[in-house]
Design a protein around this motif. Structure first.
Motif, mmCIF file in Angstrom:
data_model
loop_
_atom_site.group_PDB
_atom_site.id
_atom_site.type_symbol
_atom_site.label_atom_id
_atom_site.label_comp_id
_atom_site.label_asym_id
_atom_site.label_seq_id
_atom_site.Cartn_x
_atom_site.Cartn_y
_atom_site.Cartn_z
ATOM 1 N N LEU A 1 53.809 41.037 59.102
ATOM 2 C CA LEU A 1 54.777 42.120 59.077
ATOM 3 C C LEU A 1 56.149 41.627 58.601
ATOM 4 C CD1 LEU A 1 55.042 45.139 59.626
ATOM 5 C CD2 LEU A 1 55.659 44.576 61.982
ATOM 6 N N ALA A 2 56.539 40.439 59.010
ATOM 7 C CA ALA A 2 57.808 39.863 58.556
ATOM 8 C C ALA A 2 57.757 39.591 57.054
ATOM 9 C CB ALA A 2 58.122 38.582 59.318
ATOM 10 N N LEU A 3 56.632 39.086 56.583
ATOM 11 C CA LEU A 3 56.474 38.824 55.156
ATOM 12 C C LEU A 3 56.584 40.121 54.355
ATOM 13 C CD1 LEU A 3 55.931 36.584 53.106
ATOM 14 C CD2 LEU A 3 53.500 37.009 53.392
ATOM 15 N N ILE A 4 55.973 41.178 54.860
ATOM 16 C CA ILE A 4 56.088 42.485 54.202
ATOM 17 C C ILE A 4 57.557 42.910 54.169
ATOM 18 C CG2 ILE A 4 55.558 44.951 54.465
ATOM 19 C CD1 ILE A 4 52.784 44.037 55.545
ATOM 20 N N GLY A 5 58.266 42.677 55.251
ATOM 21 C CA GLY A 5 59.691 43.008 55.296
ATOM 22 C C GLY A 5 60.487 42.261 54.240
ATOM 23 N N PHE A 6 60.179 40.986 54.041
ATOM 24 C CA PHE A 6 60.874 40.217 53.009
ATOM 25 C C PHE A 6 60.559 40.764 51.617
ATOM 26 C CE2 PHE A 6 61.082 36.701 56.256
ATOM 27 C CZ PHE A 6 62.458 36.679 56.339
#
Length: 104
Positions: free
Chosen positions: A31-36
């Motif tokens: 989810l953090a990677l998607i945010g980036f």
């Protein structure tokens, strides 16, 4: 030296490298990677919005509230996804640590 527009464009390359390393490491919570990656959407939306503001209103993007706020919503979404992703990653890490301690 660099104008702010040139600096903005040049800064894209280190960020793409950052994304490449994060993705390749497979350690970053999904989810953090998607945010980036959503931050790239923010950049992709901001550039044409800035051009539109200049062409249609003769102003910089920051001076056209409805347009600026719309573009900034992608930045907000990106920040939320990154924060929730790392929160989720911390919770999963803590669960693994507890499981390891109980197994010992």
């Amino acid at each position: 030296m660099f104008s702010k527009d040139n600096l903005f464009a040049v800064s894209l390359f280190p960020y793409l490298g950052f994304l490449w390393f994060l993705t390749r490491s497979q350690e970053t919570p999904r989810l953090a990677l998607i945010g980036f990656y959503v931050l790239l959407v923010f950049v992709a939306v901001t550039i044409p919005a800035g051009i539109y503001a200049k062409m249609e209103y003769g102003e910089v993007l920051a001076n056209i509230d409805w347009l600026h706020g719309s573009a900034e919503s992608f930045l907000t979404l990106s920040n939320i996804l990154v924060a929730l992703g790392f929160r989720q990653g911390i919770i999963e890490y803590q669960k693994k640590q507890e499981k390891t301690q109980t197994d010992d």
